[in-house]
Design a protein around this motif. Sequence first.
Motif, short mmCIF file in Angstrom:
data_model
loop_
_atom_site.label_atom_id
_atom_site.label_comp_id
_atom_site.label_asym_id
_atom_site.label_seq_id
_atom_site.Cartn_x
_atom_site.Cartn_y
_atom_site.Cartn_z
N GLN B 19 -40.02 1.70 -1.11
CA GLN B 19 -39.39 2.35 -2.25
C GLN B 19 -40.18 2.04 -3.51
O GLN B 19 -40.65 0.93 -3.69
N ARG B 23 -34.69 -2.59 -5.33
CA ARG B 23 -33.40 -2.84 -5.96
C ARG B 23 -33.49 -3.82 -7.13
O ARG B 23 -33.00 -3.52 -8.22
N ARG B 26 -35.03 -2.19 -10.12
CA ARG B 26 -34.14 -1.28 -10.82
C ARG B 26 -33.12 -2.01 -11.66
O ARG B 26 -32.83 -1.64 -12.80
N ALA B 201 -35.11 7.52 -14.93
CA ALA B 201 -34.30 7.68 -13.71
C ALA B 201 -34.77 8.91 -12.94
O ALA B 201 -34.96 8.86 -11.72
N GLY B 202 -35.00 10.00 -13.66
CA GLY B 202 -35.43 11.24 -13.01
C GLY B 202 -36.77 11.06 -12.31
O GLY B 202 -36.96 11.49 -11.17
N VAL B 204 -38.23 8.27 -11.28
CA VAL B 204 -38.15 7.36 -10.13
C VAL B 204 -37.60 8.11 -8.92
O VAL B 204 -38.12 8.03 -7.81
N ARG B 205 -36.55 8.88 -9.17
CA ARG B 205 -35.98 9.70 -8.10
C ARG B 205 -37.03 10.60 -7.50
O ARG B 205 -37.17 10.73 -6.27
N LEU B 206 -37.75 11.27 -8.38
CA LEU B 206 -38.75 12.24 -7.96
C LEU B 206 -39.86 11.57 -7.15
O LEU B 206 -40.30 12.07 -6.12
N ASN B 208 -39.63 8.94 -5.44
CA ASN B 208 -39.12 8.49 -4.14
C ASN B 208 -38.73 9.64 -3.22
O ASN B 208 -38.43 9.42 -2.06
N SER B 209 -38.71 10.84 -3.76
CA SER B 209 -38.31 12.00 -2.97
C SER B 209 -39.45 12.41 -2.03
O SER B 209 -40.58 11.94 -2.17
#
Lengths: 289, 359
Positions: B19, B23, B26, B201-202, B204-206, B208-209
């Motif tokens: 990731q 955790r 983050r 946040a966006g 990091v999400r992206l 990890n997608s």
Amino acid sequence: MVETILRATLLGLQLGVTLALIAAGLTLIFGMLDVINFAHGALYMLGAYFGAVIAAELGSFWLALVLAPLFVGVVGAAIEVLSLRPLYGRNPLYHILLTFGFAIMIQGTVLQVWGGQARRIARPDLLTGSVAIGSLNYPLYRLFVLVVGTILIVAIWLAIERSNFGILMRASAHDTEMVNALGIDVSKVFTGVFVFGAVLAGLAGVLLAVSRSVNPGMGMGIIIEAFVIVVIGGLGSFRGAVYTALLIGLVTSYGALIAPTLTELFLFGLMAVVLMIKPNGFFGTTEAA
Amino acid sequence: MQSALEYIRQRDAPQTGNQILSRPGRLALVAGLLVLAAVGPVIQSVQPFWLNLLIRMLTFALLALSLDFIFGYAGLLSFGHAAMYGTGGYAAALLITDVTASALVVLPIAILTGVVTAAVIGWLSVRARGIYFAMLTLAFAQMLYVVAFTDLPATIVAAETVTGGDNGLYGIQLYELFGIDFRDRLNYYYLTLGIVALSLAGLVRLANSPFGRVLQGIRENEERVEFVGYDVQRYKVIAFSISGGFAGLAGGLYVPFQSAANPGLLHWTVSGELVVMVLLGGMGTFWGPMLGAGLVVLLEDRLGGVASWEIILGGLFVAVVIFAPRGLAGVIVSFRNDPRAAVGQARRAIENYVETVRG
């Protein structure tokens, strides 16, 4: 009309050879060392400042012309030995970043030592006045720059093609390990190439410091132009750099007659178009990473 | 470039595991944001001037984030990120002056401007690789700089002025949003902080997608990803455009704050400094580049009066490139993992350095 065009042509060629001196160092360093030298413009600026100081202190343009590039060469040697040498073999990206750091540092140092005020080198007595070319009166100093620049470019070309050092240089770039195995200290050759490039940049700095102002921003200004030239010509190609520099010099000079504000736009446009059609530039052979 | 990128990944990129941002990472970031949110009022009451500095640091952190997304994750070195930053900024300036000052309208358009600019530049540049890609992005950004500097749009549409040329546009009003008064710097600070947090946040999400995984694959080995059947060029253009959107957003945040937009926003030195920030912090970590950006802005501001900040910044940067190629993030991570080993490593690095310099 004819006069205007002749004047623009001479100006363009003169600008072209000075740009070629700067671009030649840049492209040689890339070709041999695989280093994109962002500090090259800063070295050029350093040449101009050293020249201005020497000329002012010793009162001789000629001493400045000889000594200033040598001092720049010393700075170049320090940069190569202390920072580039430990980084060979790493991703070339790091060289860009490293030399960018040096560009910032040199600019800061110049500001600190000499302040932000612009200076100029006085024209040597021998080269004041102008010469008549046909019906055109052309400044003697500009003609001098054109001649000296041309001689230097030809000399460098001969040195690369014919001299032992040139052969060694090309061999080291081509197969570093083999040359090393033959008992030649390749790292010294690399230092030599970097210093040579630095000296050329310093020389161009002194030559231009007579007709242009010497200021702390000049290095950052010229470096992008030099990059454009080197990239269009093909990274690492000496021939490409010289041809492109002359072309850019002429384009700038003619452009100044027609639309002075758009010349720069045109340069970047030209670079973009060339890269999209020929991704390695006109004379580029190897895929650079 | 392929092999080089693989090389750099193996040798230099921090091993973040599966990731991006584990955790604990983050949690640390959330804690950091909470601290920033909490100290805002304190700083305002003690030394309001520092709030301005914090806003600037946050804006550049956002910009560094946007560059790290394509540079650190997709391996695309953009040397023209000022293009999106500047066009986003100019778009905001023009809209606020002539249309509306509503943040809900202007900021999305600033993002869109960044996306469109990046899509065009990206589409024209992605076929070139490595240094050539960097040079192309640099060339396009510099073209936009000249366009703004000479106010070419005004000539084209025969208006008196569009970009304001050399002087730029000034007297740009602050945003309107739900009746909040942004002249109170604390409010602008929270707006910026909120936007940076959301962007982070966006992204990091992206990252990890599945989309982000493809980008990392492209960084590792472009050919292999191509053979698996992905349209690599398309992915690159999309990633570049997303990154451009965030850069445009940063521009849109910065211009009303400075109440001016000038060609300097588009100058290549901005792009160069941005690359410095990302590498100084540690590329491919998101938090590292944000840290790097904050540090550079702080140094510039604090040392600006000394006139030698360039020497210090340049020197610091040179030292980081030679001794800590993974940036500050790498140093911090290795110290956290095993302080004693980190000290030993540092000693070995210095010994190594001395040896190579001696030749």
